[in-house]
Design an enzyme around this catalytic site. Sequence first.
Site, short mmCIF file in Angstrom:
data_model
loop_
_atom_site.label_atom_id
_atom_site.label_comp_id
_atom_site.label_asym_id
_atom_site.label_seq_id
_atom_site.Cartn_x
_atom_site.Cartn_y
_atom_site.Cartn_z
N ASP A 1 27.30 73.24 59.37
CA ASP A 1 27.09 74.69 59.45
C ASP A 1 26.13 75.14 58.34
O ASP A 1 25.92 74.43 57.34
CB ASP A 1 28.45 75.38 59.30
CG ASP A 1 28.49 76.76 59.93
OD1 ASP A 1 27.43 77.29 60.28
OD2 ASP A 1 29.60 77.32 60.03
N ASP B 1 27.90 82.28 67.99
CA ASP B 1 29.30 82.61 67.72
C ASP B 1 29.85 83.51 68.82
O ASP B 1 31.06 83.74 68.87
CB ASP B 1 29.43 83.31 66.36
CG ASP B 1 29.51 82.31 65.23
OD1 ASP B 1 29.68 81.10 65.52
OD2 ASP B 1 29.40 82.71 64.06
#
Length: 749
Positions: A499, A569
């Site tokens: 990430d 997301d």
Amino acid sequence: MITEKKSTITYRKWDNGAMREFSEEVTVVRMDNGAITYACGITQEGYLLHCYFGAAIGDDDISYLMRLSDHPFTPNGNNRDRLIFMDSRLFEFPCHGTGDYREPCLMVLDEDGMSTCDLRVTGYRTVKGKPALKQKGVSVIPATYAAKDEAETLVITLEDAHLDLTAELTYTMFTGLPVVTRSARVINHGYNEFRIQRLLSGCVEWDHSAFDMITLNGTWARERAVSRVALHSGKQSVDSKRGISSHQHNPFAALVSHDASEESGEAYGFNLVYSGNFLAEAEVATSGFTRFVMGINPFDFSWLLRPEEDLTAPELVMVYSDKGIGAMSRTFHDLYRGHLIRGQWKDKMRPVLINNWEATYFNFDEEKLYAIAKTASEKGIEMLVLDDGWFGKRNYDDCSLGDWVVNEEKLKGGLKPLVDRINALGMKFGLWFEPEMVSPDSDLYRAHPEWAIQIIGRDMTQAREQYVLDYSNPEVREYVYGQIRAILDSANVEYIKWDMNRALSEVGSTSLPRKRQRELWHRYVLGVYEVMDRLTTDYPYLLLENCSSGGARFDPGMLYFSPQIWTSDDTDAIERIKIQYGTSLCYPASAMGAHVSDCPNHILGRTTPFATRGDVALVGTFGYELDVTRIPEEDREAIPGQIAKFKKFNPLVRTGDWYRLGNPFEDDSFDAWMFVAKDRSEAVFTFVQILNRPSTPSRRILLRGLDPKKVYRNEDTGEIRLGETWMKGGVIVGAQGDFASRTMHFTVC
Ligand code: DGJ
């Protein structure tokens, strides 16, 4: 095939009141693969001009396409009188300073403070296959690859004799694919140092501007929305100045004919194999000609080139289609699946995963994770991914990044006991890292505050209460990689989610010399690539998924290291339709991380049917991101059926041809798409109703990509028709409820 043709261009022009004849020797070097032709021209003075890029053109003399006979003609009585020539010709790699006032690819600042550069061709060579991109001291530059019989490469060398600088322009054409890739490398052969102020990867020019420019733009949770705008006089561009390719703009642009649709018209697609600051710019000059340039963003860029040093521009992928935007996308998909994505997972179905982020956020312990995994495994889910919060003392997003040591308050005895239990369930185990970051509240930052990107004496801007580590510093890379290794060696971790949750600010390095500070943007990206390369080389079995606050680094640079990227997301099925549509313009479904998540959706609060969430997540790597122990029983019971559907259709989705049948940016009442097997023996069609409307008839949607002469059976309705009928007559989809979906499987009878 790469060929050369010399010719003499002769024409008559008015010169000082009299008609005179002029002639000039030119050489055209062209690349052909039966699908497309790309041609450059070399003038007798050594200028490298653009000649042609488009559908395959016969073996003819095409030197006239350089438009040398247009006013003004250069080799007139005064050979130095070429200012207007420089500003109006079609160049392959324009420089700054000699009279071309459009956007250059190269700009050099020498020790005397001068910024002019004048490149002339000194020669060229051809290479079978595709050599890797190289730069001294850089271990890896991501780029497409090809075996010797899969591509041919042309390397044109140019020189600025005054600076003693050479530029090598590399062009690769792939066998059977309408693709040319380009890169540029500059080398300082002189005794003096100079600064590269701009080095773009390539330039393409057209003698008209009848194009729309398509770009992919957005923000967090709304990535890659499609924008299509007609070119107009002046410049239009997208870029990133954030240090990552970004949510805001993707390093993709297409110039398409005004009439281009999914099925017809011309499309030129451009995509930069790079994960940092980029620029994609189209410029319509007053002549009406168009120049398109793309590469590392020159904004705040400056690279010191000492004698014998070199600098290589990232690869620019250029796709041509005369069969519409859909064919352009399918070419990108084929190229990336076959010639960019690497590793053991490249051609494999990925394990169905369950990720605990939206299930627990930071609030978990071993028993909670085990309970999720146990129920998940009973339903057929194959891998548990432990997301953020397993390390340091991280119970919230305000600390511990950089301390990659298991939090034993949550996971007693480290990772191994948990992973062993997960493996005993027959599941794989995956783990989240954010290796480029450091929290101010971390042991790492307390020990090495100088390792964060910063400008000494200035406040450091926090984002999500974290700083960015200085990946230009080899010590930092070594330290972080050592920590990752220790974790990987401590338990059977088979997947990593890498990430990256903030953009760069106060871009300064405590380890780079003053003269090299502006190199940090690019050195940072090269440093990230180096660590990803080490990771995937040392642990070849690892499935690496990239992520950047969702999809802020969904780019070909990342795809070189990870076969899949977390798309966004935003897992709301209806929003995802748009995000996946935009992403599909140049990235394949095999690369898109897609999960079924909880409802009401954690970002939008919207509730959609579990079945629709499943059908939308089929367009990707497929997984779940919810607390499977707490969702409604009915949904939990639907999971095995969804997984069976994924296993049935994933080979088609992963390897087939993607046809976009709807366009949610133009008509947000529905979307539809289909994937067709390469041998056209079967296809899967999906329809998603957005808001239903009263008193509306059923829809008739034309299928695509089938063999018109073969007979296909709709396995869901039993209807049997010729491929031609399905494509010209279409399939009828009756009214559906809000957010409902349908899939149909078509097989050759
Ligand atoms: C951002 C990612 O996009 C999410 O999926 C999740 O991993 C969080 N970071 C964790 O902090």
